[in-house]
Design an enzyme around this catalytic site. Structure first.
Site, PDB file in Angstrom:
ATOM      1  N   LEU A  33     -33.021 -25.265  -8.628  1.00 56.31           N
ATOM      2  CA  LEU A  33     -32.175 -24.004  -9.277  1.00 56.31           C
ATOM      3  C   LEU A  33     -31.369 -24.543 -10.363  1.00 56.31           C
ATOM      4  CD1 LEU A  33     -31.535 -21.602  -6.160  1.00 56.31           C
ATOM      5  CD2 LEU A  33     -33.431 -21.678  -7.676  1.00 56.31           C
ATOM      6  N   ASP A  59     -34.724 -30.924  -4.966  1.00 53.76           N
ATOM      7  CA  ASP A  59     -34.808 -31.586  -6.128  1.00 53.76           C
ATOM      8  C   ASP A  59     -36.152 -32.356  -5.893  1.00 53.76           C
ATOM      9  OD1 ASP A  59     -35.002 -33.866  -8.307  1.00 53.76           O
ATOM     10  OD2 ASP A  59     -32.795 -32.904  -8.859  1.00 53.76           O
ATOM     11  N   SER A 125     -47.787 -29.192 -23.010  1.00 52.36           N
ATOM     12  CA  SER A 125     -47.258 -28.583 -23.945  1.00 52.36           C
ATOM     13  C   SER A 125     -48.103 -28.676 -25.495  1.00 52.36           C
ATOM     14  CB  SER A 125     -45.682 -28.672 -24.061  1.00 52.36           C
ATOM     15  OG  SER A 125     -45.299 -28.187 -25.355  1.00 52.36           O
ATOM     16  N   THR A 127     -46.487 -29.173 -27.963  1.00 51.89           N
ATOM     17  CA  THR A 127     -45.613 -30.452 -28.307  1.00 51.89           C
ATOM     18  C   THR A 127     -46.285 -31.687 -28.527  1.00 51.89           C
ATOM     19  OG1 THR A 127     -43.324 -31.134 -28.552  1.00 51.89           O
ATOM     20  CG2 THR A 127     -44.182 -30.984 -26.462  1.00 51.89           C
ATOM     21  N   TYR A 150     -37.992 -34.732 -25.054  1.00 53.50           N
ATOM     22  CA  TYR A 150     -38.909 -33.875 -24.192  1.00 53.50           C
ATOM     23  C   TYR A 150     -40.306 -33.743 -24.418  1.00 53.50           C
ATOM     24  CZ  TYR A 150     -41.055 -29.360 -23.051  1.00 53.50           C
ATOM     25  OH  TYR A 150     -42.127 -28.581 -22.301  1.00 53.50           O
ATOM     26  N   LYS A 154     -43.811 -35.113 -21.821  1.00 49.97           N
ATOM     27  CA  LYS A 154     -45.120 -34.278 -21.519  1.00 49.97           C
ATOM     28  C   LYS A 154     -46.242 -35.311 -21.627  1.00 49.97           C
ATOM     29  CE  LYS A 154     -43.412 -30.329 -20.142  1.00 49.97           C
ATOM     30  NZ  LYS A 154     -43.330 -30.282 -18.675  1.00 49.97           N
ATOM     31  N   ASN A 199     -32.345 -21.057 -27.574  1.00 52.85           N
ATOM     32  CA  ASN A 199     -32.996 -22.167 -28.466  1.00 52.85           C
ATOM     33  C   ASN A 199     -34.274 -21.527 -29.131  1.00 52.85           C
ATOM     34  OD1 ASN A 199     -31.241 -24.427 -27.882  1.00 52.85           O
ATOM     35  ND2 ASN A 199     -32.506 -24.687 -26.171  1.00 52.85           N
ATOM     36  N   LEU A 201     -37.044 -18.503 -30.392  1.00 51.58           N
ATOM     37  CA  LEU A 201     -36.978 -17.299 -30.978  1.00 51.58           C
ATOM     38  C   LEU A 201     -36.857 -16.053 -30.518  1.00 51.58           C
ATOM     39  CD1 LEU A 201     -37.324 -16.269 -33.908  1.00 51.58           C
ATOM     40  CD2 LEU A 201     -39.674 -16.086 -33.589  1.00 51.58           C
ATOM     41  N   ARG A 232     -46.563 -19.767 -35.325  1.00 54.87           N
ATOM     42  CA  ARG A 232     -46.493 -20.333 -33.853  1.00 54.87           C
ATOM     43  C   ARG A 232     -47.786 -19.275 -33.170  1.00 54.87           C
ATOM     44  NH1 ARG A 232     -44.252 -23.473 -36.080  1.00 54.87           N
ATOM     45  NH2 ARG A 232     -42.544 -24.621 -35.534  1.00 54.87           N
ATOM     46  N   GLY A 295     -36.956 -31.203 -37.127  1.00 55.51           N
ATOM     47  CA  GLY A 295     -38.228 -31.614 -36.260  1.00 55.51           C
ATOM     48  C   GLY A 295     -39.257 -30.579 -36.108  1.00 55.51           C
TER      49      GLY A 295
HETATM   50  P1  NAD Z   1     -37.715 -23.081 -16.750  1.00 66.22           P
HETATM   51  O1  NAD Z   1     -36.588 -24.008 -17.161  1.00 66.22           O
HETATM   52  O2  NAD Z   1     -37.432 -21.470 -16.687  1.00 66.22           O
HETATM   53  O3  NAD Z   1     -38.458 -23.419 -15.286  1.00 66.22           O
HETATM   54  C1  NAD Z   1     -38.372 -24.744 -14.717  1.00 66.22           C
HETATM   55  C2  NAD Z   1     -37.789 -24.863 -13.279  1.00 66.22           C
HETATM   56  O4  NAD Z   1     -37.883 -26.301 -12.766  1.00 66.22           O
HETATM   57  C3  NAD Z   1     -36.317 -24.411 -13.228  1.00 66.22           C
HETATM   58  O5  NAD Z   1     -36.234 -23.264 -12.309  1.00 66.22           O
HETATM   59  C4  NAD Z   1     -35.612 -25.606 -12.942  1.00 66.22           C
HETATM   60  O6  NAD Z   1     -34.480 -25.211 -12.269  1.00 66.22           O
HETATM   61  C5  NAD Z   1     -36.475 -26.365 -12.310  1.00 66.22           C
HETATM   62  N1  NAD Z   1     -36.313 -27.880 -12.013  1.00 66.22           N
HETATM   63  C6  NAD Z   1     -36.126 -28.619 -13.153  1.00 66.22           C
HETATM   64  N2  NAD Z   1     -36.100 -29.928 -12.792  1.00 66.22           N
HETATM   65  C7  NAD Z   1     -36.221 -30.080 -11.347  1.00 66.22           C
HETATM   66  C8  NAD Z   1     -36.358 -31.141 -10.280  1.00 66.22           C
HETATM   67  N3  NAD Z   1     -35.927 -32.209 -10.515  1.00 66.22           N
HETATM   68  N4  NAD Z   1     -36.481 -30.681  -9.252  1.00 66.22           N
HETATM   69  C9  NAD Z   1     -36.745 -29.323  -8.827  1.00 66.22           C
HETATM   70  N5  NAD Z   1     -36.597 -28.387  -9.604  1.00 66.22           N
HETATM   71  C10 NAD Z   1     -36.565 -28.644 -11.066  1.00 66.22           C
HETATM   72  O7  NAD Z   1     -38.981 -23.559 -17.575  1.00 66.22           O
HETATM   73  P2  NAD Z   1     -40.269 -22.866 -17.851  1.00 66.22           P
HETATM   74  O8  NAD Z   1     -40.227 -22.241 -19.242  1.00 66.22           O
HETATM   75  O9  NAD Z   1     -40.474 -21.790 -16.608  1.00 66.22           O
HETATM   76  O10 NAD Z   1     -41.158 -24.073 -18.068  1.00 66.22           O
HETATM   77  C11 NAD Z   1     -41.940 -24.222 -16.894  1.00 66.22           C
HETATM   78  C12 NAD Z   1     -42.958 -25.498 -17.254  1.00 66.22           C
HETATM   79  O11 NAD Z   1     -43.619 -25.391 -18.333  1.00 66.22           O
HETATM   80  C13 NAD Z   1     -41.721 -26.850 -17.808  1.00 66.22           C
HETATM   81  O12 NAD Z   1     -42.315 -27.952 -17.357  1.00 66.22           O
HETATM   82  C14 NAD Z   1     -42.096 -26.592 -19.223  1.00 66.22           C
HETATM   83  O13 NAD Z   1     -41.838 -27.998 -19.733  1.00 66.22           O
HETATM   84  C15 NAD Z   1     -43.299 -26.257 -19.641  1.00 66.22           C
HETATM   85  N6  NAD Z   1     -43.455 -25.901 -20.738  1.00 66.22           N
HETATM   86  C16 NAD Z   1     -42.526 -24.597 -21.216  1.00 66.22           C
HETATM   87  C17 NAD Z   1     -42.737 -24.091 -22.243  1.00 66.22           C
HETATM   88  C18 NAD Z   1     -41.830 -23.014 -22.627  1.00 66.22           C
HETATM   89  O14 NAD Z   1     -41.843 -22.533 -24.044  1.00 66.22           O
HETATM   90  N7  NAD Z   1     -41.377 -22.204 -21.935  1.00 66.22           N
HETATM   91  C19 NAD Z   1     -43.815 -24.525 -23.277  1.00 66.22           C
HETATM   92  C20 NAD Z   1     -44.467 -25.586 -22.930  1.00 66.22           C
HETATM   93  C21 NAD Z   1     -44.433 -26.317 -21.633  1.00 66.22           C
HETATM   94  C1  WQD Z   2     -40.482 -20.726 -33.096  1.00 70.15           C
HETATM   95  C2  WQD Z   2     -40.358 -20.527 -34.387  1.00 70.15           C
HETATM   96  C3  WQD Z   2     -38.507 -21.883 -35.429  1.00 70.15           C
HETATM   97  C4  WQD Z   2     -35.189 -19.754 -33.112  1.00 70.15           C
HETATM   98  C5  WQD Z   2     -40.689 -25.002 -28.640  1.00 70.15           C
HETATM   99  C6  WQD Z   2     -40.714 -26.427 -28.232  1.00 70.15           C
HETATM  100  C7  WQD Z   2     -42.249 -26.409 -27.689  1.00 70.15           C
HETATM  101  C8  WQD Z   2     -42.373 -25.599 -26.553  1.00 70.15           C
HETATM  102  C9  WQD Z   2     -42.138 -23.872 -27.028  1.00 70.15           C
HETATM  103  C10 WQD Z   2     -41.915 -26.314 -24.696  1.00 70.15           C
HETATM  104  C11 WQD Z   2     -40.109 -21.767 -35.178  1.00 70.15           C
HETATM  105  C12 WQD Z   2     -38.124 -20.376 -35.505  1.00 70.15           C
HETATM  106  C13 WQD Z   2     -36.548 -20.264 -33.598  1.00 70.15           C
HETATM  107  C14 WQD Z   2     -34.341 -19.258 -34.075  1.00 70.15           C
HETATM  108  C15 WQD Z   2     -35.946 -19.443 -35.875  1.00 70.15           C
HETATM  109  N1  WQD Z   2     -41.695 -25.835 -25.507  1.00 70.15           N
HETATM  110  N2  WQD Z   2     -36.798 -19.967 -34.927  1.00 70.15           N
HETATM  111  N3  WQD Z   2     -34.845 -18.814 -35.365  1.00 70.15           N
HETATM  112  O1  WQD Z   2     -40.106 -24.750 -31.728  1.00 70.15           O
HETATM  113  O2  WQD Z   2     -42.217 -23.645 -31.627  1.00 70.15           O
HETATM  114  O3  WQD Z   2     -41.401 -24.527 -29.577  1.00 70.15           O
HETATM  115  O4  WQD Z   2     -40.787 -24.137 -27.200  1.00 70.15           O
HETATM  116  O5  WQD Z   2     -43.018 -27.076 -24.208  1.00 70.15           O
HETATM  117  O6  WQD Z   2     -42.308 -27.794 -27.127  1.00 70.15           O
HETATM  118  O7  WQD Z   2     -40.634 -27.281 -29.273  1.00 70.15           O
HETATM  119  O8  WQD Z   2     -40.606 -22.521 -30.410  1.00 70.15           O
HETATM  120  O9  WQD Z   2     -39.328 -20.524 -30.253  1.00 70.15           O
HETATM  121  O10 WQD Z   2     -38.159 -22.536 -30.862  1.00 70.15           O
HETATM  122  O11 WQD Z   2     -39.398 -21.685 -32.639  1.00 70.15           O
HETATM  123  O12 WQD Z   2     -36.320 -18.792 -37.032  1.00 70.15           O
HETATM  124  O13 WQD Z   2     -33.465 -18.816 -33.559  1.00 70.15           O
HETATM  125  O14 WQD Z   2     -39.189 -19.733 -34.618  1.00 70.15           O
HETATM  126  O15 WQD Z   2     -38.113 -22.424 -36.519  1.00 70.15           O
HETATM  127  O16 WQD Z   2     -40.792 -21.700 -36.487  1.00 70.15           O
HETATM  128  P1  WQD Z   2     -41.100 -24.027 -31.087  1.00 70.15           P
HETATM  129  P2  WQD Z   2     -39.371 -21.888 -30.786  1.00 70.15           P
END
Ligand code: NAD
Ligand code: WQD
Length: 337
Positions: A33, A59, A125, A127, A150, A154, A199, A201, A232, A295
């Protein structure tokens, strides 16, 4: 199947639980959590009309706690969401990110194999492609230079699981490379709940819409894209959730190692998203053009054909539904859970 869902209280995990149960699976969630609320699991149970989702607050780095979970349950597979995911924070706190994401996964994989559970779906991801060499991105596009810790976690964890599967072919490892998940469950009862200033959009847009922030900063309008703003591949979180159900079917077929892009294949700019959000929800989102964010890349969208061909999975929702459901969630829950 009975599935261990690490990080299941989070944004993607909570939506995936719904699709798992709808497909006839059961699950147990392990989450510390750190970035989520138990209320999300209560709401998931409410949407499914079941008593509760089995949950252990722990955890995943806590080996003893995980051992106990595995000694008292039998799992067919694990969907591994748990991890820290804020790109900017990972630059400021690299050690915390490497420690949590790497160590958590090492402990999880070791406990899994000790209990002979060798099926895992990992949240990777887009990424990992860095600044992609090919657009639209296919899975054989070389991985690129990640600009933040980050992303490195991955990329490295993918390699760890590839090596593990190579050494012991009893493992089935499905690496899902998500593009940009947005949207929320159409019920408006669960959704993305970021701490502090968003962070990403879409949560920023919805917080402007609900009056929590004054105006959106658009990070750069001089990219080589159709309107100069970043492009995106946004994907509805419910579509992302069903991809996990499809990946479980692949595991049942003993797929070995597999990597899939999980996106729609469509690229939308920041201004496309803002304009669609305003149109669909009949709202005005004030915005200002700001400098590029460090970045960021210009364009990132995938070719999702492999997932369709091999998993029979394809995104169903478009940008309009994503904008509608993101707003529906935020409007009904202005302060999150
Ligand atoms: P989120 O932060 O909402 O969910 C992640 C969950 O993991 C949270 O509930 C957090 O409390 C839990 N957590 C973190 N570290 C932990 C630990 N050590 N032990 C137990 N629980 C732990 O994130 P999300 O958006 O649901 O993303 C889920 C997964 O998908 C993540 O691995 C993230 O990196 C990956 N991912 C997310 C996105 C995105 O844009 N949301 C994009 C690509 C990949
Ligand atoms: C999308 C677009 C910004 C916020 C991130 C991680 C990636 C993955 C998904 C986990 C970009 C623009 C954003 C704002 C803006 N997460 N923007 N104003 O950067 O594509 O991906 O989340 O794996 O690893 O890097 O997503 O939603 O941050 O940005 O103009 O206030 O929106 O520049 O073009 P991003 P984002």
């Amino acid at each position: 199947m009975n599935i261990l869902v690490t990080g299941g209280a989070g944004f993607i995990g909570s939506h995936t639980l719904i699709e798992l149960y709808k497909a006839g699976h059961t699950a147990l969630v392990v989450d510390n959590l750190y970035n989520s609320k138990e209320e999300a699991l209560t709401r998931v149970a409410g949407i499914l009309d079941i008593d509760h989702i089995p949950f252990v607050k722990a955890d995943i780095r806590d080996r003893e706690a995980l051992e106990k979970v595995f000694s008292t349950n039998t799992f067919d597979a694990c969907i591994h969401f748990a991890g820290l995911k804020a790109v900017g924070e990972s630059v400021a706190k690299p050690l915390e990110y490497y420690e949590n994401n790497m160590n958590g996964t090492f402990v999880l994989l070791d406990v899994m194999r000790r209990h002979n559970c060798k099926n895992i779906i990992f949240s990777s991801s887009a990424t990992v492609y860095g600044d992609p060499a090919i657009i639209p991105i296919t899975e054989d596009c070389p991985k690129g230079q990640c600009t933040n810790p980050y992303g490195q976690t991955k990329s490295m964890l993918e390699q760890v699981m590839i090596d593990l599967q190579k050494a012991d072919t009893e493992w089935n490892v499905v690496l899902l490379r998500y593009f940009n998940p947005i949207g929320a469950h159409p019920s408006g009862r669960i959704g993305e709940n970021p701490n502090g200033i968003p962070n990403n959009l879409m949560p920023y847009i919805t917080q402007v819409a609900v009056g929590k922030r004054e105006s959106l900063g658009v990070f750069g309008n001089d990219y080589p894209t159709h309107d100069g703003t970043g492009v995106r591949d946004y994907i509805h979180v419910v579509d992302l959730a069903t991809a996990h159900v499809a990946a479980l079917q692949a595991i049942e077929r003993k797929q070995g190692l597999a990597v899939y892009n999980i996106g729609t294949g469509h690229g939308y700019s920041v201004l496309d998203v803002v304009n669609t959000f305003m149109k669909v929800n009949n709202l005005t989102i004030p915005y200002q053009i700001k400098p590029r964010r460090a970045g960021d890349i210009a364009t990132c969208y995938c070719n999702p054909a492999k997932a369709e061909k091999e998993l029979g999975w394809k995104a169903q929702y478009g940008l309009e539904e994503m904008c509608r459901d993101s707003w529906n969630w935020q409007r009904n829950n202005p302060n999150g859970y």
